[in-house]
Design an enzyme around this catalytic site. Sequence first.
Site, mmCIF file in Angstrom:
data_model
loop_
_atom_site.group_PDB
_atom_site.id
_atom_site.type_symbol
_atom_site.label_atom_id
_atom_site.label_comp_id
_atom_site.label_asym_id
_atom_site.label_seq_id
_atom_site.Cartn_x
_atom_site.Cartn_y
_atom_site.Cartn_z
ATOM 1 N N GLN A 11 0.828 -1.213 0.000
ATOM 2 C CA GLN A 11 0.000 0.000 0.000
ATOM 3 C C GLN A 11 0.865 1.268 0.000
ATOM 4 O OE1 GLN A 11 -3.971 1.319 2.346
ATOM 5 N NE2 GLN A 11 -2.424 0.433 3.649
ATOM 6 N N ILE A 37 13.265 -10.192 1.883
ATOM 7 C CA ILE A 37 14.108 -9.607 2.945
ATOM 8 C C ILE A 37 14.443 -10.601 4.058
ATOM 9 C CG2 ILE A 37 13.293 -7.257 2.468
ATOM 10 C CD1 ILE A 37 11.777 -7.446 5.219
ATOM 11 N N THR A 62 2.101 -7.548 7.814
ATOM 12 C CA THR A 62 1.121 -6.583 8.340
ATOM 13 C C THR A 62 -0.218 -7.215 8.766
ATOM 14 O OG1 THR A 62 0.442 -6.070 6.077
ATOM 15 C CG2 THR A 62 2.081 -4.614 7.061
ATOM 16 N N ASP A 103 2.025 2.812 15.500
ATOM 17 C CA ASP A 103 1.499 3.232 16.809
ATOM 18 C C ASP A 103 1.316 2.026 17.735
ATOM 19 O OD1 ASP A 103 -0.546 2.414 14.970
ATOM 20 O OD2 ASP A 103 -2.071 3.161 16.344
ATOM 21 N N TYR A 126 2.535 -8.226 16.484
ATOM 22 C CA TYR A 126 2.928 -7.319 15.396
ATOM 23 C C TYR A 126 3.634 -6.092 15.974
ATOM 24 C CZ TYR A 126 2.187 -3.643 11.875
ATOM 25 O OH TYR A 126 2.357 -2.578 11.021
HETATM 26 N N1 LIG Z 1 -1.365 -0.413 7.076
HETATM 27 C C1 LIG Z 1 -1.384 0.232 8.250
HETATM 28 O O1 LIG Z 1 -2.452 0.617 8.768
HETATM 29 C C2 LIG Z 1 -0.076 0.506 8.950
HETATM 30 C C3 LIG Z 1 -0.116 1.141 10.217
HETATM 31 C C4 LIG Z 1 1.079 1.417 10.855
HETATM 32 C C5 LIG Z 1 2.283 1.073 10.266
HETATM 33 N N2 LIG Z 1 2.295 0.450 9.067
HETATM 34 C C6 LIG Z 1 3.602 0.099 8.478
HETATM 35 O O2 LIG Z 1 3.707 0.764 7.230
HETATM 36 C C7 LIG Z 1 4.557 0.005 6.350
HETATM 37 C C8 LIG Z 1 3.841 -0.191 5.024
HETATM 38 O O3 LIG Z 1 2.626 -0.908 5.282
HETATM 39 P P1 LIG Z 1 1.594 -1.224 4.135
HETATM 40 O O4 LIG Z 1 0.251 -0.833 4.626
HETATM 41 O O5 LIG Z 1 2.096 -0.685 2.840
HETATM 42 O O6 LIG Z 1 1.691 -2.819 4.130
HETATM 43 P P2 LIG Z 1 1.430 -3.841 2.957
HETATM 44 O O7 LIG Z 1 0.459 -3.270 1.986
HETATM 45 O O8 LIG Z 1 1.112 -5.141 3.617
HETATM 46 O O9 LIG Z 1 2.832 -3.908 2.211
HETATM 47 C C9 LIG Z 1 3.909 -4.652 2.714
HETATM 48 C C10 LIG Z 1 4.688 -5.153 1.525
HETATM 49 O O10 LIG Z 1 5.800 -5.925 2.008
HETATM 50 C C11 LIG Z 1 5.901 -7.081 1.190
HETATM 51 N N3 LIG Z 1 6.607 -8.163 1.857
HETATM 52 C C12 LIG Z 1 6.116 -9.068 2.748
HETATM 53 N N4 LIG Z 1 7.046 -9.968 3.066
HETATM 54 C C13 LIG Z 1 8.167 -9.637 2.373
HETATM 55 C C14 LIG Z 1 9.450 -10.207 2.264
HETATM 56 N N5 LIG Z 1 9.784 -11.317 2.947
HETATM 57 N N6 LIG Z 1 10.349 -9.612 1.457
HETATM 58 C C15 LIG Z 1 10.028 -8.504 0.753
HETATM 59 N N7 LIG Z 1 8.807 -7.928 0.795
HETATM 60 C C16 LIG Z 1 7.891 -8.491 1.598
HETATM 61 C C17 LIG Z 1 4.471 -7.439 0.911
HETATM 62 O O11 LIG Z 1 4.389 -8.345 -0.169
HETATM 63 P P3 LIG Z 1 3.171 -9.423 -0.203
HETATM 64 O O12 LIG Z 1 1.923 -8.614 -0.237
HETATM 65 O O13 LIG Z 1 3.457 -10.185 -1.449
HETATM 66 O O14 LIG Z 1 3.302 -10.224 1.059
HETATM 67 C C18 LIG Z 1 3.869 -6.080 0.618
HETATM 68 O O15 LIG Z 1 4.041 -5.728 -0.753
HETATM 69 C C19 LIG Z 1 4.870 -1.278 7.099
HETATM 70 O O16 LIG Z 1 6.131 -1.146 7.720
HETATM 71 C C20 LIG Z 1 3.801 -1.368 8.165
HETATM 72 O O17 LIG Z 1 4.240 -2.093 9.291
HETATM 73 C C21 LIG Z 1 1.141 0.170 8.389
#
Ligand SMILES: NC(=O)c1ccc[n+]([C@@H]2O[C@H](COP(=O)([O-])OP(=O)(O)OC[C@H]3O[C@@H](n4cnc5c(N)ncnc54)[C@H](OP(=O)(O)O)[C@@H]3O)[C@@H](O)[C@H]2O)c1
Length: 277
Positions: A11, A37, A62, A103, A126
């Site tokens: 995302q 990774i 996530t 958070d 998480y």
């Molecule tokens: N979403 C929220 O509400 C939220 C809130 C607070 C913090 N965050 C943080 O914000 C950041 C971005 O989150 P997001 O919402 O963009 O999450 P996301 O949509 O789940 O994106 C995470 C990406 O990481 C990839 N990934 C998973 N395992 C991997 C691996 N072993 N090697 C390489 N890539 C891998 C996933 O690929 P696949 O889809 O193929 O697994 C996905 O493309 C993260 O650090 C998350 O912890 C998110």
Amino acid sequence: MTVLITGANGQLGKELQKLLLEKKIDFVAADVSEMDITNEVLVNQFISEVNPDVIYHCAAYTAVDAAEDEGKELNRLINVEGTRYISNAAYHVGAKLVYISTDYVFDGTKATEYTVDDVPNPKNEYGLTKFEGEEAVRELIDTHYIVRTSWVFGEFGKNFVYTMQSLAQTRQTLTIVNDQFGRPTWTRTLAEFMVHLIESDAEFGTYHLSNDNSCSWYEFAKEILKDTDVEVLPVDSTQFVQKAYRPKHSVMDLSKAKATGFIIPTWQDALNQFLGR
Ligand SMILES: NC(=O)c1ccc[n+]([C@@H]2O[C@H](COP(=O)([O-])OP(=O)(O)OC[C@H]3O[C@@H](n4cnc5c(N)ncnc54)[C@H](OP(=O)(O)O)[C@@H]3O)[C@@H](O)[C@H]2O)c1
């Protein structure tokens, strides 16, 4: 300048790609198929070949509820070990590292806003692994930015805004939790801040970044659906039992991010701009 994005198809990663394209900043986009990774050898090889000046580390596990049981090991492998490998490799090529945290490192019991200096106390797997990821970054590379964010929504991927819109297609009434408070974050605002940190040469360290103003999930849903006939009703979180603990009040203080000169839109303005209204 060479830029590398991990988790580039997620995302946030996709929003960042879109922003960098607009700004005509070249980047290498890597997701799990280009650089898993959790594979230390591959991470070292990939990062030394790309030799980036900046790494935006967006890859993460996530699935917050699955992380409590069936995804527990993978959650740890990706969020702790993976972040450790990325940090170490970043250090060896002399890159700046921007790591995204959450958070959920806080327990949500504080009545006032969490500052960047408040002591984390994660209450779910998480949150714990994202915090251990933070600690790995701090230990392994000085040239880092840790950006904690919350309640992320945007154009790409699954999120609360899309869920509400989709439910509104088939339901006349929605009951939404009104006793958990936080700050929604538009991926666009977050991506802009990540780039701003680098462009403004901001001081390294830990930042909080979400949109300004806070709300409950109920208030967020009301705003999302304000142009529809769907009735949104408030309920207590005891009526929505979830596997993983959720903080009641995870409103993070934004003053350090603002002090860098970054203008933070309110969540209402961000949401309305995102929805084109
Ligand atoms: N979403 C929220 O509400 C939220 C809130 C607070 C913090 N965050 C943080 O914000 C950041 C971005 O989150 P997001 O919402 O963009 O999450 P996301 O949509 O789940 O994106 C995470 C990406 O990481 C990839 N990934 C998973 N395992 C991997 C691996 N072993 N090697 C390489 N890539 C891998 C996933 O690929 P696949 O889809 O193929 O697994 C996905 O493309 C993260 O650090 C998350 O912890 C998110």
